[in-house]
Design an enzyme around this catalytic site. Structure first.
Site, mmCIF file in Angstrom:
data_model
loop_
_atom_site.group_PDB
_atom_site.id
_atom_site.type_symbol
_atom_site.label_atom_id
_atom_site.label_comp_id
_atom_site.label_asym_id
_atom_site.label_seq_id
_atom_site.Cartn_x
_atom_site.Cartn_y
_atom_site.Cartn_z
ATOM 1 C CB SER A 143 -1.305 -0.353 1.130
ATOM 2 O OG SER A 143 -1.407 1.014 1.506
ATOM 3 C CE1 TYR A 158 -3.853 -1.872 4.996
ATOM 4 C CE2 TYR A 158 -3.344 0.467 4.762
ATOM 5 C CZ TYR A 158 -3.327 -1.163 4.158
ATOM 6 O OH TYR A 158 -3.973 -1.523 3.036
ATOM 7 C CE LYS A 162 -1.637 -4.082 2.886
ATOM 8 N NZ LYS A 162 -1.419 -5.487 1.697
#
Length: 253
Positions: A143, A158, A162
């Site tokens: 991401s 997150y 990633k």
């Protein structure tokens, strides 16, 4: 791009509007047999049926990427049935917008388990057969948040998960290159219509994000799926350890 006689395993593929489904369609329409894996077993069956009705070859299976025993069992069964797995797309993921001071240990572990631990476990299982077969294409979903430290959607857990995906991908690319296995990452920006946000992304927040995107729109699943298909193709055979940014210009290295 021709994927005739190729077997592709795609995780997180049980959502009707997700990147997994779009990727499965890209590959199946070019000749691949696609296995759609997700905890949402019903969703995988529905999408597999749609692909078959479209003239493709597909199978839906239940798979919890955080469960090593289930992974080993399902990968063994797939290889027994299809004799190989040529393409692995690690698409399963989850995001939460929780700020760092509010992240519980349970939420941190959930985000890391799905986005990183599961990716590791499944990749490890599939690489054994790819090494024996002297061929493989692994494409991992990272991401833009893992590169810029958030600022799109998702908290620090997150972004960290990633970023870990990217580092893992580069290391695997080095280790497995001698076996004709490539490993690359795609790093999308915000993609509209998917369920990775758990319904927590408001329209107001999305519009604010769009203002920072030079192309003035969020991505769509086809933007990501076509790039994944390219990295899985023979034409990308000399590309490994790379990270392909797909974000409309919101982050430019």
């Amino acid at each position: 791009m021709d994927f005739t006689n190729k077997i592709a395993l795609i995780t997180g593929a049980g959502s009707e509007k997700g990147i997994g489904k779009a990727t499965a369609l890209q590959l199946s329409r070019r000749g691949a047999v696609v296995i759609l894996a997700d905890v949402n077993e019903e969703g995988t069956h529905q999408i597999a049926e749609e692909i078959v009705n479209d003239g493709g070859k597909a199978e839906g299976i239940k798979l919890d990427v955080t469960d090593k025993d289930e992974i080993d069992e399902k990968v063994t069964a797939l290889i027994d049935k299809y004799k190989k797995i040529d393409i692995l797309v690690n698409n399963a993921g989850i995001s939460r917008p929780t700020r760092v001071l509010d992240i519980s240990q349970e939420e941190w572990e959930m985000v890391f388990n799905i986005n990183m631990k599961g990716l590791f476990l499944l990749t490890q299982a599939v690489l054994v057969q790819m090494k024996e077969n002297q061929y493989g294409r692994v494409i991992n979903l990272s991401s833009v948040s893992g590169k810029r430290g958030g600022g799109i959607f998702g908290g620090s857990h997150y972004s960290a998960a990633k970023a870990a995906v990217t580092g893992f991908t580069k290391a695997i690319a080095r280790e497995m290159a001698e076996f004709n296995i490539t490993c690359n990452t795609v790093a999308p920006g915000l993609v509209g219509g998917t369920n990775i946000t758990g319904g927590l992304l408001t329209e107001e927040a999305e519009q604010k994000i769009i203002q920072d995107i030079p192309l003035k729109r969020v991505g769509n699943v086809e933007d990501i799926a076509y790039s994944i298909a390219f990295l899985a193709s023979e034409g990308a055979g000399y590309i490994t350890g790379e990270e392909l940014d797909i974000n409309g210009g919101s982050h430019i290295d």
